[in-house]
Design an enzyme around this catalytic site. Sequence first.
Site, short mmCIF file in Angstrom:
data_model
loop_
_atom_site.label_atom_id
_atom_site.label_comp_id
_atom_site.label_asym_id
_atom_site.label_seq_id
_atom_site.Cartn_x
_atom_site.Cartn_y
_atom_site.Cartn_z
N SER A 121 -25.13 25.21 -60.77
CA SER A 121 -23.58 25.28 -60.58
C SER A 121 -23.22 25.75 -62.22
CB SER A 121 -23.22 23.76 -60.20
OG SER A 121 -23.22 22.88 -61.47
N ASP A 122 -21.78 26.17 -61.97
CA ASP A 122 -21.17 26.14 -63.12
C ASP A 122 -20.96 24.82 -63.65
OD1 ASP A 122 -19.91 26.88 -65.45
OD2 ASP A 122 -18.39 28.54 -64.54
N TRP A 123 -20.79 24.59 -64.81
CA TRP A 123 -20.34 23.30 -65.33
C TRP A 123 -19.45 22.40 -64.66
CZ3 TRP A 123 -24.42 25.17 -66.44
CH2 TRP A 123 -25.44 24.61 -67.28
#
Length: 739
Positions: free
Chosen positions: A227-229
């Site tokens: 995932s992106d952060w």
Amino acid sequence: MQQPDPAALPLERKVSLLSGGDFWSTQSLDEAGVPAVVLTDGPHGARRQQAAADHLGFHASEPSTCFPPAVAVGSSWDPELAARVGEAVGREARALGVGVILGPGVNIKRSPLCGRNFEYYSEDPLLSGVLGAAFVRGLQTQGVGAAVKHFAANNQETDRMRVSADVDERTLREIYLAAFEHIITQARPASVMAAYNRINGAPASESTWLLTQVLREEWGFEGAVVSDWGGVGDRVAALAAGVDLQMPGPDEANDAAIMRAVRDGVLEEALVDASVRRVAALAELAAAPVVERVESAGHHALARKLAADCVVLLKNDKSTLPLAEGVRLAVIGEFAADPQFQGGGSSLINATHVDSPLEAIRTLGHPVTYAPGFTTDGTGDPKVLREEAVRIARGVEVAVVFVGLRGESEGSDRAHLDLPADQVELVRAVSAVAPHTVVVLSTGGVVSLEGWHDDVDAIVAGWLLGQASGGTLADVLSGAVNPSGHLAESIPLRLEDNPSYLTFPGEAGHVRYGEGVMVGYRHYETVGRTVRYPFGYGLSYTTYRTDEMSVDVTGDDTATVRLRATNTGDRPGKHVIQVYVATSAGRVRRPVRELRAFTKVGLRSGESRVVELPLERRSFAYYDVEGGRWVVAPGAYTVQIGESAARVVAEQTVTLTGDTDVTPLSLDSAIGDWFAHPVAGPLLQEALMAGATEEQRQQAEANSDLMEMVASIPARQYLHFPGVPVSTDDLTEILEATR
Ligand code: BGC
């Protein structure tokens, strides 16, 4: 010793692997021999943070070499260069114990205002894809994995964690997914990062279509999706869609949600197992031995050398550049003493050393005076600063003015394309008194050159060149390096000319990609809109000639382009050969031309070389949404060699057989499609004319206007018009005959 399969562990244990162990690493599973792997930003350096929780550059990170960011590498048009950046970053990552570098960023520069354009390569998917793939290959040779980001349609910072990019599928496939597809199929990155945004209403991180169907099933991606952060909303939905690893972590609540979903039968355990195995495979990247600390002087020199081929010479009247030996110089502008060499946000590198352009220019042997001319922090009196600069510009032969942008950063988009007004005024005031004026730009994206372009003799687009930018710019100004960069994005005359102008950055949570595939030069060239400098443009201190062009269609709708490139000037240089394809074949609106191949060749003065570039089937294809496939329409294709997207220097037209099979008909297909079908057409014609007199037949043939009118009527509805002598059964019978 054979380690146990991590997926065979108890549910609770294995689920723990699916969210991070902290901000920058995964959890370990000792009982299955799975270590924790460190993932860090970059990608134009290895950004190993000293403090745990922060991803936007607030906390310091370990020193590492800041290589040229993607905006510069994009302008190099040189995959070899991109690979060397990747390799060098990989070496430093290894030395810092990093297993995965979060990059490259390969999103398309849809609008010149996107605040992260400095982290992306180009407005063109082929250029982005080829450079991104080269970076990934280079990086992964060092045993460090790449996380290609941000997948997908992440083209702005405004409302970046929620906005829905509303894009039709052809545009997605041809423009916004194409670079990812190229990288995944050609360079096998270890990981892909799911984007924050939504696509057509659904979060990218919850799109099974995107993360499983397209990414894994169609493109064969076998790595882990991260995932992106903080980009996961509904963890169970994201896991089901294909997000293997949630970062950062740990996240006990989401672990519990996953376990509940499995126990309730909402989520198949097999999906959990597959993700666990992928994260465990990613963690193997932690096992590569940590190499000795990298010698930073060597990498600084490499950064300088690589950056030089990224600089784009935009204007060079009266051969102002390279600087003649010994000319008296006024070096002006705060950016000369305090260079802007990277952008802000998660990619911020703690550079090991920073070259100042002013100091580097002082080593060239010219008499040099310096004045800051302006400040970017609001200190000082603008009038006094400008007057001082004008005073020193009066007494010299060449004024070199360093202007640019501060504060370009992840998290916000720019509001306009202009340089700060005081800098524009300075350029105008200096050029009014100096015999020659050179402007050096340090910007992470395109800025407007209007209002001062015609006042100056030379313009050097230095983008953000990394920590050695000072030395690099001195090399280009002095002629130690012959500039060979070309624009990876168009420079428009006005922001309003950009095709995304009316829709960027959207409203009410949606951004409509109304321009479709007509992004950047595809738009400007198709509608004939003049730009200041087109995509692909770039000058050199030497000149080149292209001749003896030929195109061989090699069967299967592929081709080979051959041409001879000659360096006709008096110094060595690197020449970019750009191959575009122009066609109007097919049932969709095609851009006037599209970049389909390129290469960069080094040529000594007077040297000639025959260059061959393959054109794959895809070079001629468009994405057919109804058929869900890439189609090469039968017809004529003009292969063009461009000095830029706006200037063709040689071309040849070939005919391709293309895909002759047609989309299957149904009762809902239009009558026009029925007539165009090789089997159904004649049968339908026959059925309609059954029982008609010769006179009626002739009348029907003569009445082509009527034919055009009925062409768009769905067959099912056409039957019900008075006098149409064909029934549903007749059509069904014809349909059978087409199968
Ligand atoms: C950015 C990513 C980055 C991540 C970790 C996010 O805000 O969008 O590009 O890799 O943070 O720092």
